[in-house]
Design a protein around this motif. Structure first.
Motif, PDB file in Angstrom:
ATOM      1  N   SER A   1       0.850  -1.187   0.000  1.00 52.27           N
ATOM      2  CA  SER A   1       0.000   0.000   0.000  1.00 52.27           C
ATOM      3  C   SER A   1       0.886   1.237   0.000  1.00 52.27           C
ATOM      4  N   GLY A   2       0.285   2.366  -0.358  1.00 56.05           N
ATOM      5  CA  GLY A   2       1.027   3.618  -0.310  1.00 56.05           C
ATOM      6  C   GLY A   2       1.919   3.844  -1.507  1.00 56.05           C
ATOM      7  N   MET A   3       3.018   4.559  -1.279  1.00 53.54           N
ATOM      8  CA  MET A   3       3.895   4.994  -2.362  1.00 53.54           C
ATOM      9  C   MET A   3       5.217   4.231  -2.348  1.00 53.54           C
ATOM     10  N   LEU A   4       5.575   3.651  -3.495  1.00 51.25           N
ATOM     11  CA  LEU A   4       6.881   3.043  -3.689  1.00 51.25           C
ATOM     12  C   LEU A   4       7.574   3.751  -4.853  1.00 51.25           C
ATOM     13  N   LYS A   5       8.767   3.288  -5.182  1.00 48.60           N
ATOM     14  CA  LYS A   5       9.493   3.850  -6.312  1.00 48.60           C
ATOM     15  C   LYS A   5      10.089   2.733  -7.165  1.00 48.60           C
ATOM     16  N   VAL A   6      10.267   3.027  -8.443  1.00 50.67           N
ATOM     17  CA  VAL A   6      10.949   2.097  -9.335  1.00 50.67           C
ATOM     18  C   VAL A   6      12.428   2.056  -8.952  1.00 50.67           C
ATOM     19  N   THR A   7      12.951   0.857  -8.775  1.00 53.32           N
ATOM     20  CA  THR A   7      14.369   0.701  -8.418  1.00 53.32           C
ATOM     21  C   THR A   7      15.190   0.097  -9.548  1.00 53.32           C
ATOM     22  N   SER A   8      14.537  -0.596 -10.481  1.00 48.24           N
ATOM     23  CA  SER A   8      15.277  -1.242 -11.571  1.00 48.24           C
ATOM     24  C   SER A   8      14.323  -1.702 -12.662  1.00 48.24           C
ATOM     25  N   VAL A   9      14.872  -1.914 -13.848  1.00 46.22           N
ATOM     26  CA  VAL A   9      14.123  -2.502 -14.965  1.00 46.22           C
ATOM     27  C   VAL A   9      15.025  -3.551 -15.610  1.00 46.22           C
TER      28      VAL A   9
ATOM     29  N   LYS B   1      11.998   5.106 -15.385  1.00 42.42           N
ATOM     30  CA  LYS B   1      13.391   5.004 -14.961  1.00 42.42           C
ATOM     31  C   LYS B   1      13.442   4.938 -13.441  1.00 42.42           C
ATOM     32  N   LYS B   2      14.586   4.652 -12.919  1.00 40.87           N
ATOM     33  CA  LYS B   2      14.781   4.548 -11.480  1.00 40.87           C
ATOM     34  C   LYS B   2      14.330   5.837 -10.786  1.00 40.87           C
ATOM     35  N   GLY B   3      13.527   5.673  -9.740  1.00 39.88           N
ATOM     36  CA  GLY B   3      13.045   6.817  -8.986  1.00 39.88           C
ATOM     37  C   GLY B   3      11.621   7.228  -9.295  1.00 39.88           C
ATOM     38  N   VAL B   4      11.046   6.722 -10.377  1.00 37.68           N
ATOM     39  CA  VAL B   4       9.647   7.056 -10.709  1.00 37.68           C
ATOM     40  C   VAL B   4       8.723   6.553  -9.602  1.00 37.68           C
ATOM     41  N   GLU B   5       7.797   7.401  -9.158  1.00 40.87           N
ATOM     42  CA  GLU B   5       6.879   7.044  -8.088  1.00 40.87           C
ATOM     43  C   GLU B   5       5.800   6.079  -8.577  1.00 40.87           C
ATOM     44  N   VAL B   6       5.493   5.093  -7.751  1.00 35.13           N
ATOM     45  CA  VAL B   6       4.456   4.108  -8.035  1.00 35.13           C
ATOM     46  C   VAL B   6       3.509   4.082  -6.843  1.00 35.13           C
ATOM     47  N   SER B   7       2.289   4.573  -7.046  1.00 33.82           N
ATOM     48  CA  SER B   7       1.317   4.643  -5.947  1.00 33.82           C
ATOM     49  C   SER B   7       0.290   3.532  -6.073  1.00 33.82           C
ATOM     50  N   PHE B   8      -0.042   2.922  -4.935  1.00 38.62           N
ATOM     51  CA  PHE B   8      -1.061   1.881  -4.870  1.00 38.62           C
ATOM     52  C   PHE B   8      -2.302   2.478  -4.219  1.00 38.62           C
TER      53      PHE B   8
END
Length: 329
Positions: free
Chosen positions: A226-234, A314-321
């Protein structure tokens, strides 16, 4: 008795969605919305056209199968909302007009099979159990037909229906496919994952909705964060490491093991890592089940959708659930 058998055969034929549809290139290219949708149970030229047009503008219907299912309705609703159109119904004349105006190219195209399309390497059969996958050197496609279906975002049934005499085994043969550009959405600044609606939205820095994808988002047993995460890798073509602490149903191994990369790997052809350990956005070996079955806690898209999303973040993009049902109250 013979009459009964014949009647039964006709009845079964009429119930088959593939047999009931009249699919031709001309019928699909000329399909038009006149105010009434075809039945959801039957493949229709209009449904194929709608799905292709949605895919072209990055509002993914998931697998293009020629059916008006839930994923098509989700994509149409998102497209309508993004364009400021009423979205109470799956398809309206206004939505249809806007969708058609976005692309004038024919919906269908010819494609000539090449040696590269047919050489594989293919695996004989995709194991059902994860433990049985670990001995394979690669989790590739099982056939050229499967590979071609994914390349053109189509179900294998639709590809076969459009090419009834084709065995997909001879270079130089001409086949019918859907006509899709090989592009990606613009630069993504934020990703929003709706856990209740089973959807993923990608937004630009100015808030514009760039892309939409149906998704399988966790389960009651294995919920997503839940909440906000970030992209760490692709990672393209990722390997998959199973840890016994995951306690997946049907996996009996008490020791960790690794499964080789490939489109039929448990996490598909692309992995977008998130800032909470073991969670990510990834592909799947079965695109037909996206948004229709649970995941093991991650966010599951078709292989082609997660590949396009992976190219745009890219790395650092916010991902909200979020939970859309709660937000709507």
């Amino acid at each position: 008795m013979r009459r009964i058998i014949i009647a039964l055969g006709i009845s079964l034929l009429a119930q088959s969605p593939l047999a009931a549809a009249e699919l031709t290139v001309d019928a699909i290219n000329a399909a038009n919305f006149t105010g009434k949708l075809p039945t959801e149970a039957k493949i229709s030229p209009l449904a194929v056209k709608v799905q292709v047009l949605l895919d072209r503008v990055h509002f993914s219907p998931g697998e293009i199968d020629g059916l008006f299912g839930d994923n098509v309705e989700k994509a149409l609703q998102a497209f309508a909302e993004a364009n400021g159109l009423p979205s109470g119904k799956a398809l309206t004349p206004e939505i249809w007009s806007k969708l058609q105006a976005a692309s004038n190219d024919p919906v269908m195209a010819d494609y000539v099979l090449t040696d590269a399309d047919l050489k594989g390497p293919f695996i004989d059969k995709l194991p059902v159990k994860m433990e049985d996958m670990r001995s394979l050197k690669s989790l590739g496609y099982t056939s050229a037909r499967e590979a071609l279906s994914e390349r053109f975002h189509m179900s294998q049934d639709l590809l076969a229906e459009l090419n009834p005499k084709q065995k997909f085994d001879h270079a130089g043969d001409k086949i019918t496919i859907v006509n899709l550009p090989h592009d990606k959405p613009g630069k993504v600044a934020r990703v929003e994952i709706d856990k209740s609606r089973q959807t993923v939205k990608a937004f630009a820095k100015d808030g514009a909705l760039l892309a939409f994808y149906p998704a399988s988002v966790g389960s009651e047993e294995k919920p997503t964060p839940s909440g906000m995460l970030k992209v760490t890798s692709v990672h393209a073509n990722p390997t998959y490491r199973y840890d016994p602490k995951y306690k997946f149903k049907g996996v009996e191994s008490t020791k960790p093991f690794t499964i080789a990369g490939g489109p039929n790997n448990p996490v598909g052809a692309t992995w977008i890592g998130l800032s909470e350990a073991s969670y990510g956005i990834h592909g799947t070996s079965d695109p037909s089940r996206v948004s229709k079955t649970d995941s093991h806690g991650c966010v599951r898209l078709t292989n082609w959708d997660v590949a396009r999303l992976g190219e745009s973040v890219k790395k650092g993009v916010e991902v909200s659930f979020i939970d859309g049902k709660q937000a709507a109250k």
